[in-house]
Design an enzyme around this catalytic site. Structure first.
Site, PDB file in Angstrom:
ATOM      1  N   CYS A   2       0.834  -1.193   0.000  1.00 33.30           N
ATOM      2  CA  CYS A   2       0.000   0.000   0.000  1.00 33.30           C
ATOM      3  C   CYS A   2       0.870   1.245   0.000  1.00 33.30           C
ATOM      4  O   CYS A   2       2.093   1.173  -0.118  1.00 33.30           O
ATOM      5  CB  CYS A   2      -0.892   0.010   1.242  1.00 33.30           C
ATOM      6  N   ARG A  50      -4.839   1.424  -0.544  1.00 36.57           N
ATOM      7  CA  ARG A  50      -4.735  -0.020  -0.359  1.00 36.57           C
ATOM      8  C   ARG A  50      -4.629  -0.793  -1.664  1.00 36.57           C
ATOM      9  O   ARG A  50      -5.391  -0.569  -2.605  1.00 36.57           O
ATOM     10  CB  ARG A  50      -5.967  -0.529   0.410  1.00 36.57           C
ATOM     11  N   LEU A  51      -3.646  -1.702  -1.695  1.00 36.42           N
ATOM     12  CA  LEU A  51      -3.592  -2.764  -2.695  1.00 36.42           C
ATOM     13  C   LEU A  51      -3.965  -4.043  -1.952  1.00 36.42           C
ATOM     14  O   LEU A  51      -3.206  -4.534  -1.105  1.00 36.42           O
ATOM     15  CB  LEU A  51      -2.181  -2.876  -3.289  1.00 36.42           C
ATOM     16  N   GLY A  77       2.803  -3.259   3.464  1.00 37.94           N
ATOM     17  CA  GLY A  77       3.589  -4.484   3.461  1.00 37.94           C
ATOM     18  C   GLY A  77       2.753  -5.706   3.744  1.00 37.94           C
ATOM     19  O   GLY A  77       1.524  -5.697   3.603  1.00 37.94           O
ATOM     20  N   ASP A 101      -3.691  -9.873   7.865  1.00 40.34           N
ATOM     21  CA  ASP A 101      -2.567  -9.592   8.762  1.00 40.34           C
ATOM     22  C   ASP A 101      -2.648  -8.229   9.437  1.00 40.34           C
ATOM     23  O   ASP A 101      -1.962  -7.987  10.434  1.00 40.34           O
ATOM     24  CB  ASP A 101      -1.239  -9.715   8.002  1.00 40.34           C
TER      25      ASP A 101
END
Length: 634
Positions: A2, A50-51, A77, A101
């Site tokens: 991101c 965000r990705l 990450g 996560d």
């Protein structure tokens, strides 16, 4: 993967910063195209793009808060071992509403505070704000895979994944840091923690920052790569055992990095590192996609034949993007436009195109980054080994130094490149460890770099030498060869290779993961004797021998080739008018008041001569700088 950004105001209300914050978020949208968010309190703004990779639902969107609203997280990450951490936290009574996560990282911080960092296996830059105490914690991963830049002036603390987002804030001074420019002219990149702008810094790998009780606590180390001097090689495992351990550690690292809720593939160049990763990844994904880039006009650098051998052996779904020099050139200005701090590694062009094409098929790619630095895979490593071994050949090349200096040198043809390499070897052989390392890491000696600057007295040479020695403090006279690899991991890998990969992949919304940089693997290999990694016959000896039974034999019967884009040809032809009439014209150079016009024109004269030597790299670095300057500072 991101983009993150934010600002903490020590005294003033945060409301006035919202417009700049929105601009900063938009400038990070290529890093995170799937969603974006903004969170605010009285003194803090946190932004995120965000990705989506793990738990792609909106429940994991950021900024992310736990149930009480006390803690807020923004995070760039992946935490690969989040599932095991989550189990431990559940045993301690924590509950979870998401499956990714992000929540695990935040709950881990709530449980262990900064102790969470020691639990993490992944790559990351994150920021956590505690609303109750108004405390800010910023942290970066051990190896420096994910970037984080910051600015602190006592009134504002501003941070972002990229410089372009920082520049959205009017507080950021648009003043060039002279020492960083001096480093750049020598190295073609700016080493961490330095930045091109005054008062802007890169958070070093394995470091964190706290703002506590309204006080900036500075950057502190939470992790340091062990220096080679601490290892007792008398107790090292046998060479055979080291091979077995390497296979197991690589297997575990690759498997861990295949966790994804979106399509995943592998960059397969045909070299040893990417071939090993492909072989291991194919065990866990029977429809593994692999991607290679080929160079129609540069057969010496085209490794697609070997990549296809590996793809066929492991039955991957393989795609080759075959490019001409015209294709590379057509992408040149798109690449330059994304660069927001001067960075002149020309292979960024190929990385940008590879990432763009790969992103059409997958969202995550595994890469061989770090293998050369960890296991001694560069030609400079073999040169360093030979100098340390000595002998008639080394003495002969040193005696030929006056001749190599006179003969034409050029990267553009085979003989000219051999002479260039002999000259660099001979001059390096007469230096000590630190000076030789710096010379071979540089494209231009410090004295020549200084001549390019108009205001030479602005370079404080005493402070420069201190900063340089800090970058090279892992190298000692008559030190172990492993000190060279240790320095590579902290200087070249972070400042050049990882920066290039992050920048060019994220420009295309592609997450790139690096199995060779799992910290367990790095620590194990770093502790092994250097003789396991290199000898007079082999670079990357341990890796080659460990995976010999697995890989095609053809990979062992050819020389390693790096990749050079045809810079000299472009600069002498397609880019000539841009150089001479605009970027490096006497008129612009004198108006700009940064560079010495006579020295610049002399450099151009060498570029267009029959003996250009390495002038193309220096001219390229100036072109990249001028493009950046016009885009961001004018």
């Amino acid at each position: 993967m991101c983009g993150i950004c934010g600002i903490y105001n020590y005294q003033y209300p945060i409301e006035r910063e919202k417009s700049a914050m929105q601009t900063a978020i938009q400038r990070l949208k290529l890093r995170g195209p799937d969603s974006d968010g903004l969170w605010e309190s009285d003194k803090v703004l946190l932004g995120h793009t965000r990705l989506s990779i793990l738990d792609t639902s909106s429940a994991s969107d950021q900024p992310f808060q736990e149930e009480t609203g006390r803690y807020t997280l923004i995070f760039n990450g992946e935490i690969y071992n989040f599932a095991s951490i989550k189990k431990t936290l559940e045993q301690k009574g924590h509950t979870f509403r998401t499956s990714g996560d992000t929540e695990v990282l935040l709950k881990g911080f709530i449980e262990w505070d900064l102790g969470i960092l020691d639990h993490l296996n992944g790559f990351f830059a994150f920021v956590i704000h505690d609303q109750m105490t108004n405390r800010i914690v910023v942290a970066r991963d051990r190896m420096g895979i994910k970037p984080l830049l910051y600015y602190n002036d006592g009134q504002h603390f501003i941070f972002a994944s990229e410089m372009k987002a920082l520049l959205a804030f009017p507080q950021i001074p648009h003043k060039i840091n002279d020492q960083s420019l001096f480093f750049y002219l020598q190295l073609n990149y700016i080493p961490s923690p330095h930045c091109i702008l005054d008062q802007v810094h890169k958070l070093p790998p394995g470091h964190y920052i706290e703002i506590k009780d309204n006080q900036f606590q500075g950057s502190k180390a939470w992790y340091s790569l062990p220096h080679p001097s601490i290892f007792d090689h008398q107790n090292a495992p046998s060479y055979k055992k080291a091979q077995q351990d390497l296979i197991q550690l690589m297997e575990e690292s690759v498997q861990l990095r295949m966790i994804s809720d979106v399509p995943l593939g592998v960059f397969l160049s045909g070299g040893m590192d990417s071939s090993v990763i492909t072989a291991l990844a194919a065990r866990h994904n029977k429809q593994l996609q692999t991607f290679s880039i080929g160079f129609k006009d540069e057969p010496l650098f085209d490794e697609t034949y070997y990549a296809e051998l590996v793809a066929k052996k492991f039955q991957t779904q393989h795609t080759v993007f075959s490019l001409s020099n015209d294709d590379l050139f057509a992408d040149l200005f798109a690449t330059l436009d994304y660069i927001d701090e001067p960075f002149a590694d020309p292979t960024a062009l190929a990385m940008h195109i590879l990432s763009r094409h790969t992103r059409k098929a997958v969202t995550v790619a595994l890469s061989g980054d770090g293998g050369d630095e960890l296991l001694a895979g560069y030609n400079k490593h073999l040169a360093e080994f030979r100098i340390r071994q000595g002998g008639m050949l080394v003495e002969g090349v040193k005696l030929g130094a006056p001749l190599w200096k006179l003969l034409p040198q050029s990267r553009a043809n085979r003989m000219g490149n051999i002479v260039r390499q002999l000259h660099r070897f001979a001059s390096g052989a007469n230096n000590g460890e630190q000076n030789r390392y710096w010379q071979w890491a540089s494209i231009l000696p410090a004295q020549k770099a200084l001549t390019l600057l108009k205001h030479k007295s602005s370079i404080d040479l005493h402070n420069y030498q201190i900063a340089k020695k800090t970058l090279l403090n892992g190298l000692h006279p008559n030190g172990d060869f492993n000190e060279v690899l240790y320095t590579d991991l902290q200087l070249v890998l972070v400042g050049d290779m990882l920066h290039k990969t992050d920048m060019m992949s994220m420009a295309n919304g592609l997450e790139v993961r690096t199995p060779f940089l799992d910290h367990h693997l790095v620590e194990y290999v770093s502790a092994l004797p250097s003789s396991y990694k290199i000898n007079k016959k082999y670079k990357k000896r341990l890796l080659q021998d460990a995976f010999r039974p697995l890989l095609p034999t053809e990979l062992y019967q050819r020389p390693k080739h790096g990749f050079d884009v045809p810079l000299l040809k472009w600069l002498q032809n397609e880019l000539k008018s841009l150089l001479t009439a605009e970027y490096l014209s006497s008129k612009f150079i004198m108006e700009q008041n940064i560079f010495d016009n006579n020295a610049i024109q002399q450099l151009l004269k060498q570029l267009f001569s029959k003996n250009p030597a390495d002038s193309a790299l220096s001219v390229w670095s100036l072109l990249v700088f001028q493009h950046w300057y016009k885009k961001h500072l004018v």
